[in-house]
Structures are given as C-alpha cells and as structure tokens.
Design a protein around this motif. Structure first.
Motif, PDB file in Angstrom:
ATOM      1  N   UNK A  32       0.784  -1.228   0.000  1.00  0.00           N
ATOM      2  CA  UNK A  32       0.000   0.000   0.000  1.00  0.00           C
ATOM      3  C   UNK A  32       0.814   1.276   0.000  1.00  0.00           C
ATOM      4  N   UNK A  33       2.121   1.190  -0.230  1.00  0.00           N
ATOM      5  CA  UNK A  33       2.945   2.390  -0.239  1.00  0.00           C
ATOM      6  C   UNK A  33       3.812   2.441  -1.491  1.00  0.00           C
ATOM      7  N   UNK A  34       4.251   3.650  -1.827  1.00  0.00           N
ATOM      8  CA  UNK A  34       5.222   3.813  -2.904  1.00  0.00           C
ATOM      9  C   UNK A  34       6.622   3.671  -2.319  1.00  0.00           C
ATOM     10  N   UNK A  35       7.571   3.370  -3.178  1.00  0.00           N
ATOM     11  CA  UNK A  35       8.961   3.237  -2.752  1.00  0.00           C
ATOM     12  C   UNK A  35       9.605   4.606  -2.661  1.00  0.00           C
ATOM     13  N   UNK A  36      10.781   4.653  -2.036  1.00  0.00           N
ATOM     14  CA  UNK A  36      11.556   5.882  -1.931  1.00  0.00           C
ATOM     15  C   UNK A  36      12.856   5.733  -2.704  1.00  0.00           C
ATOM     16  N   UNK A  37      13.377   6.870  -3.161  1.00  0.00           N
ATOM     17  CA  UNK A  37      14.676   6.897  -3.809  1.00  0.00           C
ATOM     18  C   UNK A  37      15.783   6.695  -2.779  1.00  0.00           C
ATOM     19  N   UNK A  38      17.030   6.684  -3.285  1.00  0.00           N
ATOM     20  CA  UNK A  38      18.200   6.551  -2.422  1.00  0.00           C
ATOM     21  C   UNK A  38      18.099   7.498  -1.234  1.00  0.00           C
ATOM     22  N   UNK A  39      18.556   7.121  -0.082  1.00  0.00           N
ATOM     23  CA  UNK A  39      19.420   6.003   0.256  1.00  0.00           C
ATOM     24  C   UNK A  39      18.692   4.709   0.647  1.00  0.00           C
ATOM     25  N   UNK A  40      17.359   4.686   0.566  1.00  0.00           N
ATOM     26  CA  UNK A  40      16.624   3.482   0.952  1.00  0.00           C
ATOM     27  C   UNK A  40      16.965   2.319   0.024  1.00  0.00           C
ATOM     28  N   UNK A  41      17.252   1.171   0.610  1.00  0.00           N
ATOM     29  CA  UNK A  41      17.546  -0.032  -0.169  1.00  0.00           C
ATOM     30  C   UNK A  41      16.240  -0.770  -0.433  1.00  0.00           C
ATOM     31  N   UNK A  42      16.026  -1.143  -1.679  1.00  0.00           N
ATOM     32  CA  UNK A  42      14.842  -1.909  -2.059  1.00  0.00           C
ATOM     33  C   UNK A  42      15.283  -3.232  -2.687  1.00  0.00           C
ATOM     34  N   UNK A  43      14.434  -4.216  -2.588  1.00  0.00           N
ATOM     35  CA  UNK A  43      14.660  -5.502  -3.231  1.00  0.00           C
ATOM     36  C   UNK A  43      13.444  -5.795  -4.093  1.00  0.00           C
ATOM     37  N   UNK A  44      13.672  -5.963  -5.390  1.00  0.00           N
ATOM     38  CA  UNK A  44      12.597  -6.111  -6.366  1.00  0.00           C
ATOM     39  C   UNK A  44      12.755  -7.397  -7.162  1.00  0.00           C
ATOM     40  N   UNK A  45      11.640  -7.879  -7.693  1.00  0.00           N
ATOM     41  CA  UNK A  45      11.614  -9.122  -8.459  1.00  0.00           C
ATOM     42  C   UNK A  45      11.127  -8.839  -9.873  1.00  0.00           C
ATOM     43  N   UNK A  46      11.767  -9.493 -10.838  1.00  0.00           N
ATOM     44  CA  UNK A  46      11.344  -9.346 -12.223  1.00  0.00           C
ATOM     45  C   UNK A  46      12.202 -10.187 -13.146  1.00  0.00           C
ATOM     46  N   UNK A  47      12.067  -9.937 -14.434  1.00  0.00           N
ATOM     47  CA  UNK A  47      12.825 -10.667 -15.454  1.00  0.00           C
ATOM     48  C   UNK A  47      13.989  -9.802 -15.929  1.00  0.00           C
ATOM     49  N   UNK A  48      15.193 -10.389 -15.990  1.00  0.00           N
ATOM     50  CA  UNK A  48      16.365  -9.657 -16.450  1.00  0.00           C
ATOM     51  C   UNK A  48      16.453  -9.742 -17.973  1.00  0.00           C
ATOM     52  N   UNK A  49      16.473  -8.576 -18.603  1.00  0.00           N
ATOM     53  CA  UNK A  49      16.575  -8.501 -20.066  1.00  0.00           C
ATOM     54  C   UNK A  49      17.759  -7.626 -20.432  1.00  0.00           C
ATOM     55  N   UNK A  50      18.154  -7.707 -21.675  1.00  0.00           N
ATOM     56  CA  UNK A  50      19.230  -6.867 -22.202  1.00  0.00           C
ATOM     57  C   UNK A  50      18.704  -6.193 -23.457  1.00  0.00           C
ATOM     58  N   UNK A  51      18.854  -4.857 -23.530  1.00  0.00           N
ATOM     59  CA  UNK A  51      18.330  -4.114 -24.677  1.00  0.00           C
ATOM     60  C   UNK A  51      19.349  -3.102 -25.175  1.00  0.00           C
ATOM     61  N   UNK A  52      19.232  -2.816 -26.454  1.00  0.00           N
ATOM     62  CA  UNK A  52      20.088  -1.804 -27.070  1.00  0.00           C
ATOM     63  C   UNK A  52      19.256  -0.559 -27.334  1.00  0.00           C
ATOM     64  N   UNK A  53      19.793   0.582 -26.935  1.00  0.00           N
ATOM     65  CA  UNK A  53      19.139   1.878 -27.085  1.00  0.00           C
ATOM     66  C   UNK A  53      20.061   2.793 -27.891  1.00  0.00           C
TER      67      UNK A  53
END
Length: 160
Positions: A32-53
């Motif tokens: 029920x909350x949004x995350x905060x920017x640094x210095x707070x440490x977050x741990x997130x789950x997802x799929x690792x991809x590689x892309x060219x920009x």
C-alpha cells in the motif's frame, strides 16, 4: 424528478470510481505504499533482459533492464531535482553500485530469467539513462517462485 435523481446518483458513482482509481494509482507496491529513492535499499523481483538503445548523440548502448513482475510507484525526493514522483514504473535500467556488482558473466547467466535485485533507486538524469527510474544494483540473484501474498517489493529499508 426521477431523471434528476438518476443523474445525481450517476455523477456520485463516477466521482467515487475516480477517487478509488486515483487512490489505487499511488498504492502499487503490495503493502500500500510507494517506494523511496536513495538512500533506501529496495529488493525487487522481475525478469532480467538486455536491450540496445540509441542515446541523443546517436550512439548505440546496450543495458540490462529489470522488467518488474508488477508496476511500482516512487515518491518524489524534495532534496534531488531528478528524483521525481513516478507511477506505473514497470521497467528499471540496472547500473552497477560497485565495480564488482553486476559482472558480465553473472548477468549473462541470469539473462531472460526471473531475478531478485537489491539496491537503491534514482531518477534518470543523463543521455545514458533510458528508463525514468534506475536501480543501482548491490546484489542480483536468480529468483524462486513468489508466494501468493508476495508483491513486487520483497524488502525495503535503510542503506547499509
């Protein structure tokens, strides 16, 4: 008179729906909350991809992207002009926190797999940043299956 009452109920119903939707947009992280920017440490789950920009100078760059299992929102940081409030963030560009983090051999082994990544969030501010929010990675590893009550955010806490 019936038509007027029906219209008033319709307007009230739409207003309630809009309030509910607006409240839900700011509460995307399972708890029920949004995350905060640094210095707070977050741990997130997802799929690792590689892309060219292609950056604004026309140079092609390849980066690792964490495609989140569920979108997140991030609170604005009043002390940093680049760390703006963001909603519906579904992808994060990954950058190394330290030289040893996100080694190419480790990242290749995890490519196109579900991972758990820990680090600090920061807002895009150079031509080399291709997502609105980036994750400075401290640790990344293969993920197991999420439990039924687990959201995208696994852990959040103070910087160590």
């Amino acid at each position: 008179m019936r038509l007027r009452n029906a219209m008033l109920w319709s307007v009230a119903f739409v207003f309630i729906l809009l309030l509910t939707h607006a409240d839900a947009q700011g509460k995307q992280n399972g708890d029920g909350t949004c995350l905060n920017y640094e210095p707070e440490i977050v741990t997130l789950r997802g799929k690792l991809e590689r892309r060219t920009f292609t950056n604004v100078s026309g140079v092609r760059e390849t980066h690792y992207i964490l495609k989140l299992d569920k979108p997140i929102c991030v609170n604005a940081d009043a002390n940093n002009e680049y760390n703006q409030q963001q909603k519906d963030i579904s992808e994060l560009q990954l950058v190394p926190f330290e030289a040893a983090t996100l080694r190419v051999s480790d990242a290749r082994a995890l490519l196109n797999r579900r991972v758990v990544a820990s680090g600090v969030l920061f807002g895009a501010h150079t031509q080399h940043h291709f997502t609105k929010v980036l994750l400075s990675v401290k640790e990344i590893k293969a993920a197991g299956k999420p439990s039924a009550n687990e959201g995208v955010l696994l852990r959040s806490g103070a910087r160590k």
